[in-house]
Write a protein that holds these residues in place. Structure first.
Motif, PDB file in Angstrom:
ATOM      1  N   LEU A  53       0.833  -1.200   0.000  1.00  0.00           N
ATOM      2  CA  LEU A  53       0.000   0.000   0.000  1.00  0.00           C
ATOM      3  C   LEU A  53       0.873   1.258   0.000  1.00  0.00           C
ATOM      4  O   LEU A  53       0.628   2.184  -0.774  1.00  0.00           O
ATOM      5  CB  LEU A  53      -0.936  -0.002   1.212  1.00  0.00           C
ATOM      6  N   VAL A  54       1.899   1.281   0.833  1.00  0.00           N
ATOM      7  CA  VAL A  54       2.801   2.441   0.888  1.00  0.00           C
ATOM      8  C   VAL A  54       3.464   2.656  -0.471  1.00  0.00           C
ATOM      9  O   VAL A  54       3.492   3.783  -0.991  1.00  0.00           O
ATOM     10  CB  VAL A  54       3.859   2.274   1.996  1.00  0.00           C
ATOM     11  N   GLU A  55       4.007   1.605  -1.054  1.00  0.00           N
ATOM     12  CA  GLU A  55       4.673   1.749  -2.349  1.00  0.00           C
ATOM     13  C   GLU A  55       3.701   2.171  -3.452  1.00  0.00           C
ATOM     14  O   GLU A  55       4.050   2.984  -4.307  1.00  0.00           O
ATOM     15  CB  GLU A  55       5.370   0.448  -2.744  1.00  0.00           C
ATOM     16  N   THR A  56       2.490   1.653  -3.429  1.00  0.00           N
ATOM     17  CA  THR A  56       1.497   2.011  -4.441  1.00  0.00           C
ATOM     18  C   THR A  56       1.075   3.469  -4.291  1.00  0.00           C
ATOM     19  O   THR A  56       0.991   4.201  -5.282  1.00  0.00           O
ATOM     20  CB  THR A  56       0.275   1.080  -4.358  1.00  0.00           C
ATOM     21  N   LEU A  57       0.822   3.893  -3.067  1.00  0.00           N
ATOM     22  CA  LEU A  57       0.453   5.294  -2.844  1.00  0.00           C
ATOM     23  C   LEU A  57       1.579   6.231  -3.281  1.00  0.00           C
ATOM     24  O   LEU A  57       1.335   7.248  -3.929  1.00  0.00           O
ATOM     25  CB  LEU A  57       0.110   5.531  -1.363  1.00  0.00           C
TER      26      LEU A  57
END
Length: 189
Positions: free
Chosen positions: A14-18
């Motif tokens: 989620l962090v990398e996608t955001l």
């Protein structure tokens, strides 16, 4: 529900996608929450990854420059996974280069680990940005060696290459890429 490793991987994705989508404030907040959860579980390696990603997102947003460099220095004094070390060095180097501290930025970049596609792409762009800011546009437009990685960073690399080519008086060096040029932060820039 009792699956700590699955929760950590999910939070990391989620962090990398955001961050890749340019939603840096959300990515930093999610990374902070995940780091706190990992600290409570004594999951040091995961905690440092999330802390490093939070620093990277903060550096990209242009906020808390002194805090980013201080916290990055604290982290790099420790044993870190390659991914965490790469994000940390990229964050501190970007802040230093943008602040005119080009020699420390280059020194940090020279000590950076390689071997992770994401880290290689982050460090490649930060190195190009530092070179351009240091009056070396030829290094900023050099052929790309690190491929893949977050779309936002690829878009930023393209922006840096265009500015460096402009400074050098060359024609546009990088063909438009619909995948990265659709990102709002890249398109706005």
């Amino acid at each position: 529900a009792g699956e700590a490793l699955a929760a950590r991987w999910s939070a990391w994705l989620l962090v990398e996608t955001l961050a890749a989508d340019g939603r840096l404030a959300e990515a930093a907040q999610t990374a902070d929450q995940a780091a706190q959860a990992c600290a409570a579980d004594l999951a040091y390696s995961w905690q440092t990854r999330f802390l490093a990603a939070q620093l990277w997102c903060t550096a990209l947003r242009g906020g808390g420059a002194d805090e980013v460099v201080r916290r990055a220095g604290d982290l790099t004094d420790r044993t870190l996974p390659v991914l965490a070390r790469g994000y940390t060095i990229a964050a501190a180097s970007l802040v230093e280069a943008d602040g005119g501290l080009l020699a420390p930025a280059r020194a940090r970049l020279a000590s950076a680990p390689t071997g992770s596609t994401t880290v290689d792409v982050l460090l490649d762009w930060v190195g190009r940005e530092a070179a351009w800011l240091d009056g070396q546009p030829d290094r900023a437009v050099a052929p790309v060696t690190a491929r893949g990685g977050p779309a936002l960073v690829d878009g930023l690399r393209r922006i840096t290459a265009r500015w460096a080519a402009y400074d050098a008086g060359a024609a546009e060096p990088v063909a438009a890429d619909p995948a990265t040029d659709r990102l709002p932060p890249v398109a706005q820039t």
